[in-house]
Design an enzyme around this catalytic site. Structure first.
Site, mmCIF file in Angstrom:
data_model
loop_
_atom_site.group_PDB
_atom_site.id
_atom_site.type_symbol
_atom_site.label_atom_id
_atom_site.label_comp_id
_atom_site.label_asym_id
_atom_site.label_seq_id
_atom_site.Cartn_x
_atom_site.Cartn_y
_atom_site.Cartn_z
ATOM 1 N N GLY A 247 0.758 -1.245 0.000
ATOM 2 C CA GLY A 247 0.000 0.000 0.000
ATOM 3 C C GLY A 247 0.785 1.290 0.000
ATOM 4 N N GLU A 284 3.807 -6.843 1.475
ATOM 5 C CA GLU A 284 3.253 -7.143 0.143
ATOM 6 C C GLU A 284 3.203 -5.894 -0.730
ATOM 7 O OE1 GLU A 284 -0.692 -8.308 1.261
ATOM 8 O OE2 GLU A 284 -0.042 -10.075 2.366
ATOM 9 N N PRO A 285 4.337 -5.259 -1.003
ATOM 10 C CA PRO A 285 4.277 -4.028 -1.802
ATOM 11 C C PRO A 285 4.095 -4.317 -3.297
ATOM 12 C CG PRO A 285 6.556 -4.509 -1.236
ATOM 13 C CD PRO A 285 5.727 -5.601 -0.617
ATOM 14 N N GLY A 286 3.304 -3.518 -3.954
ATOM 15 C CA GLY A 286 3.126 -3.637 -5.395
ATOM 16 C C GLY A 286 3.507 -2.335 -6.079
ATOM 17 N N ARG A 287 2.597 -1.372 -5.997
ATOM 18 C CA ARG A 287 2.773 -0.081 -6.675
ATOM 19 C C ARG A 287 4.139 0.546 -6.404
ATOM 20 N NH1 ARG A 287 -1.541 3.268 -7.756
ATOM 21 N NH2 ARG A 287 -2.723 2.119 -6.186
ATOM 22 N N ARG A 323 -6.454 4.097 -15.054
ATOM 23 C CA ARG A 323 -6.552 4.714 -13.729
ATOM 24 C C ARG A 323 -7.264 6.073 -13.724
ATOM 25 N NH1 ARG A 323 -2.562 6.165 -11.338
ATOM 26 N NH2 ARG A 323 -3.286 5.714 -9.241
ATOM 27 N N TYR A 327 -10.341 5.987 -11.214
ATOM 28 C CA TYR A 327 -10.226 6.669 -9.925
ATOM 29 C C TYR A 327 -9.889 8.154 -10.058
ATOM 30 C CZ TYR A 327 -8.005 1.959 -9.236
ATOM 31 O OH TYR A 327 -7.610 0.643 -9.287
ATOM 32 N N CYS A 353 -14.607 5.677 -27.393
ATOM 33 C CA CYS A 353 -15.881 6.399 -27.429
ATOM 34 C C CYS A 353 -16.559 6.419 -26.074
ATOM 35 C CB CYS A 353 -16.771 5.795 -28.510
ATOM 36 S SG CYS A 353 -16.047 6.093 -30.119
ATOM 37 N N GLU A 354 -15.963 7.163 -25.148
ATOM 38 C CA GLU A 354 -16.478 7.380 -23.797
ATOM 39 C C GLU A 354 -15.949 8.727 -23.357
ATOM 40 O OE1 GLU A 354 -17.949 5.224 -21.424
ATOM 41 O OE2 GLU A 354 -17.847 3.341 -22.532
HETATM 42 C C1 LIG Z 1 -3.228 -4.788 -3.942
HETATM 43 C C2 LIG Z 1 -2.686 -5.506 -2.770
HETATM 44 C C3 LIG Z 1 -1.374 -5.306 -2.361
HETATM 45 C C4 LIG Z 1 -0.445 -4.325 -3.031
HETATM 46 O O1 LIG Z 1 -0.874 -3.019 -2.868
HETATM 47 P P1 LIG Z 1 0.047 -1.811 -3.401
HETATM 48 O O2 LIG Z 1 -0.763 -0.617 -3.100
HETATM 49 O O3 LIG Z 1 0.223 -2.043 -4.840
HETATM 50 O O4 LIG Z 1 1.319 -1.857 -2.638
HETATM 51 C C5 LIG Z 1 -0.903 -6.043 -1.296
HETATM 52 N N1 LIG Z 1 -1.701 -6.936 -0.648
HETATM 53 C C6 LIG Z 1 -2.977 -7.143 -1.013
HETATM 54 C C7 LIG Z 1 -3.783 -8.121 -0.274
HETATM 55 C C8 LIG Z 1 -3.517 -6.448 -2.076
HETATM 56 O O5 LIG Z 1 -4.786 -6.654 -2.422
#
Ligand SMILES: *Cc1c(COP(=O)(O)O)cnc(C)c1O
Length: 424
Positions: A247, A284-287, A323, A327, A353-354
């Site tokens: 997150g 659990e980092p993604g973004r 995105r 959002y 076309c939106e």
């Molecule tokens: C989406 C998600 C993440 C990653 O979130 P980021 O904002 O991308 O870091 C981690 N854990 C869970 C369960 C998620 O759904």
């Protein structure tokens, strides 16, 4: 001429008037491969990961890249080779991780709607942990594992009821959210899980939201998680690992999220103060690992000045960059070649076309038809959310490292799009 500020994009810079990612001139890639085109910097991904690794130096931690942010095989491979585990949310993502060389026992499986088939496959390949999101799911997982004669490793996702102060669509840790077990149900749920023969309780986890730019929600979450671990262990159920979710936000438009290294040093100090600093930890980092490592290159098709608004129509659209439409998200948009001309205010929009198909509102740009632009911060939740809306093929992807550019995904053809369809 003033170079636009490119905040948070470590490998992106103008050399003269030309935009480079690492040592590759982006206009060369656009000319060679066409647009729209995603380009990622491997160095930027590894630098983002290194900030987490420094923050956790000397600790027992597993960093699990959240695959949904960008699930392209080569991106997963970069993190697998760097020693990461993976947070996945579907059976499809399990197969992607395995195909890219990720280790099954470093996979953790999140999500509120796991199917029996997904559970069976995950148990078959031996994933590290199921992050269970409801009491009903516990029962089903117990049934599936028992039928296979195995015990499923589980962690229960708790909903700490912390406000992450982000967009409501990406807030997940509030009471009103579909995610996790409410705070007051956590202990009874652990007691139930511990009594089920097909389960093996190993951890606790949470994930409060995405694009979080402040440290307070994390600090609050740490305290609430430790309170819960103390209560669960007092009831005789040992907890091996604590997973704080992902997150952490990135800089799209001047946001100043805490750096991963500084944030984790602070959180670890809080854990140490409460005697939990030596636990096995997971995140659990993604973004924050991929978002600012990528750009989407696009060509200006038409300029359409108007009485109220000037429209700059580009060849990338909401199906490539969902995105803004989803959002109202902001992506910076900059030219690949800077012009000596006065800037005009444009709404940058795609061909779909939106009316929701806009990429940026009220942007100051000196552009002409045929110019190439880069939409920044496009490494996360762009390609992984891309669609074929308006029968548009998904864009190709290139990963650059130094002067080298590797095509990691070809442009989707019409044959690709129509392959699964049948006429009457
Ligand atoms: C989406 C998600 C993440 C990653 O979130 P980021 O904002 O991308 O870091 C981690 N854990 C869970 C369960 C998620 O759904």
């Amino acid at each position: 001429m003033n170079s636009p500020d490119l905040p948070g994009q470590p490998q992106l810079a103008y050399r003269g008037n030309e935009l480079f990612l690492e040592d590759v001139r982006l206009s060369d890639l656009a000319k060679q491969h066409g647009t729209p085109l995603f380009v990622y910097s491997k160095g930027a991904m590894l630098a983002a990961l290194a900030a987490y690794q420094r923050g956790f130096a000397g600790r027992d931690v597993q960093i699990c890249y959240a695959v949904k942010a960008n699930s392209s095989l080569s991106v997963i491979q970069v993190f697998a080779l760097a020693g990461c585990g993976f947070d996945i949310v579907s059976g499809g993502e399990i197969e992607r991780v395995l195909a890219a060389g990720g280790q099954a026992d470093r996979i953790i499986f999140s999500g509120v709607g796991k199917t029996r088939a997904e559970m069976r496959r995950a148990l078959d390949v031996g994933i590290g942990c199921f992050n269970v999101e409801s009491e009903a799911e516990l029962d089903v997982l117990n049934e599936v594992a028992s039928a296979m004669g195995v015990r499923a490793p589980v962690s229960i996702r708790v909903n700490p009821n912390v406000d992450p102060k982000t967009h409501p669509y990406i807030s997940t840790g509030l009471k009103s959210s579909k995610f996790g077990i409410p705070h007051e149900r956590v202990l009874p749920t652990y007691q139930r899980a511990a009594a089920l023969k097909g389960l093996r309780v190993i951890g606790i986890d949470c994930h409060i939201g995405s694009q979080i730019t402040q440290e307070e929600p994390y600090l609050e979450t740490v305290d609430r998680m430790i309170d819960l671990v103390e209560a669960i262990e007092a009831a005789g159920i040992p907890i091996q690992h604590i997973d704080f979710g992902g997150g952490l936000g990135i800089n799209y438009n001047g946001e100043t999220p805490p750096g991963a290294e500084q944030l984790w040093k602070k959180l670890l100090a809080r854990l140490d103060a409460r005697g939990f600093g030596r636990r096995q930890l997971m995140i659990e980092p993604g973004r924050s690992l991929v978002g600012n490592a990528g750009v989407c290159l696009t060509e200006v098709l038409y300029l359409k000045p108007g009485a109220q608004k000037n429209f700059c129509i580009i060849d990338a659209a909401m199906n490539d960059l969902p995105r803004p439409a989803m959002y109202q998200a902001f992506h910076q948009i900059v030219p690949l070649h800077q012009r000596e001309a006065a800037a005009v205010t444009w709404d940058v929009v795609g061909p779909v076309c939106e009316s929701g198909d806009w990429i940026g509102h009220d942007r100051e740009l000196a552009v002409q038809a045929g110019d190439l632009l880069a939409v920044l911060s496009a490494g996360a939740f762009c390609m992984s959310m891309a669609s074929n809306y308006n029968a548009r093929g998904r864009a190709p992807e290139i990963l650059v490292t130094g002067e080298q550019a590797h095509v990691i995904r070809l442009r989707e053809t019409l044959a690709d799009q129509m392959r699964q369809e049948k006429l009457l």
